[in-house]
Design an enzyme around this catalytic site. Structure first.
Site, PDB file in Angstrom:
ATOM      1  N   PRO A  68       0.802  -1.217   0.000  1.00 19.37           N
ATOM      2  CA  PRO A  68       0.000   0.000   0.000  1.00 19.37           C
ATOM      3  C   PRO A  68       0.837   1.271   0.000  1.00 19.37           C
ATOM      4  CG  PRO A  68      -0.490  -1.420   1.890  1.00 19.37           C
ATOM      5  CD  PRO A  68       0.837  -1.813   1.336  1.00 19.37           C
ATOM      6  N   GLU A  69       0.701   2.031  -1.027  1.00 19.05           N
ATOM      7  CA  GLU A  69       1.142   3.410  -1.000  1.00 19.05           C
ATOM      8  C   GLU A  69      -0.123   4.237  -0.828  1.00 19.05           C
ATOM      9  OE1 GLU A  69       4.102   4.980  -3.492  1.00 19.05           O
ATOM     10  OE2 GLU A  69       5.003   3.045  -3.957  1.00 19.05           O
TER      11      GLU A  69
END
Length: 271
Positions: A2-3
């Site tokens: 996850p960014e």
DNA sequence: CAACGGACCTGCCTGC
DNA sequence: TGCAGGCAGGTCCGTT
């Protein structure tokens, strides 16, 4: 995984399912995450009404009446909304939050780099208090980045990935934004001009927004709150594309390592 | 203060 | 086919 776009995709996915719901139970199967899950989490969350779901940097904030549940997905975390009948937990399904309508918010994280925290209403949190501005904050300008970068010898890529400078620019989107702005990632942050910081900020916003619009980037295993992958990986211009042709000039995309992180760039059109 | 390396974990892919 | 080794989207912390 996850960014910022993946966290935002997750936020949008769970938001309609948890807003207005009351917590009726918390099950912690594995408390050894990046930081130990507080033993009191169950007591703090019990009977709380979720009022809003917000995002700050890569943290998800589930606002409740008497406090906020702070959640970070680390490298491999994900959240899913489960509907009855709730499936048995699989390996790495570490936390369940059960709601009055029978649904369940399930936190899964193989690498256990994520974390859960609680902060009482009206109070900050040490992990949030020192964060820099959001990339989409209209008050953030290229001038600010330029000013903060003066005298810095570290690579501009590391500079824009520093959460004290601006939050939410992770390893994938750092390479992508620098490509769009035509800046070589290795260049010292202090030797990038004002005009180029203006372009860079525009590029950061552009690439993050496009990734959010596509539902995030799925490289290996990212899935949204409904278990669906994101499709931004199809739009990546340089990340993971070493040896391929640069989409702008046709030169070979190169890979190097900056601050122990894989970095992709075109040595012809990035200077 | 800035910069860097190490640390925390598991899973997956590659190459021998 | 099996296995060791390397690598992965994050970020805090201790040391220089």
């Amino acid at each position: 995984m996850p960014e910022l776009p993946e966290v935002e995709t997750t936020r949008r996915g769970i938001q309609p399912h948890v807003t207005g719901q009351r917590v009726v139970g918390v099950v912690v199967r594995e408390s050894r995450l990046r930081w130990p899950v507080p033993p009191e989490l169950d007591a703090w969350l019990a009977r709380q009404l979720i009022t809003t779901v917000e995002r700050r940097a890569k943290y998800l904030l589930l606002r409740c009446q008497s406090g906020t549940l702070i959640l970070h997905l680390g490298m491999s975390g994900s959240l899913r909304i489960m509907q009855p009948p709730i499936a048995d937990p699989a390996r790495h399904d570490h936390v369940d939050i059960l709601f009055g309508n029978g649904n369940c918010l399930r936190y899964t994280d193989p690498r256990r780099f994520g974390s859960l925290h609680w902060t009482p209403a009206g109070r900050g949190h040490p992990l949030l208090d020192t964060l820099g501005p959001e990339p989409f904050d209209p008050g953030l300008t290229g001038e600010q980045l330029y000013r903060l970068s003066r005298g810095r010898k570290a690579a501009v890529k590391s500079f824009i990935m520093d959460a004290h400078i601006v939050v939410g620019v992770g390893n994938i989107y750092a390479s992508e934004a620098l490509f769009l702005a035509g800046i070589r990632p290795q260049r010292a942050a202090g030797r990038v001009s004002l005009a180029r910081y203006r372009r860079l900020l525009i590029a950061i916003r552009q690439v993050l927004q496009a990734a959010i619009d596509a539902g995030g980037t799925t490289l290996r295993d990212f899935v949204d709150a409904g278990g669906q992958p994101g499709y931004f990986s199809q739009q990546l211009r340089v990340y993971g594309r070493a040896g391929h042709a640069c989409p702008r000039c046709g030169a070979v995309v190169r890979q190097s390592v900056i601050a122990q992180r894989a970095t992709y760039f075109c040595s012809s059109c990035q200077r």
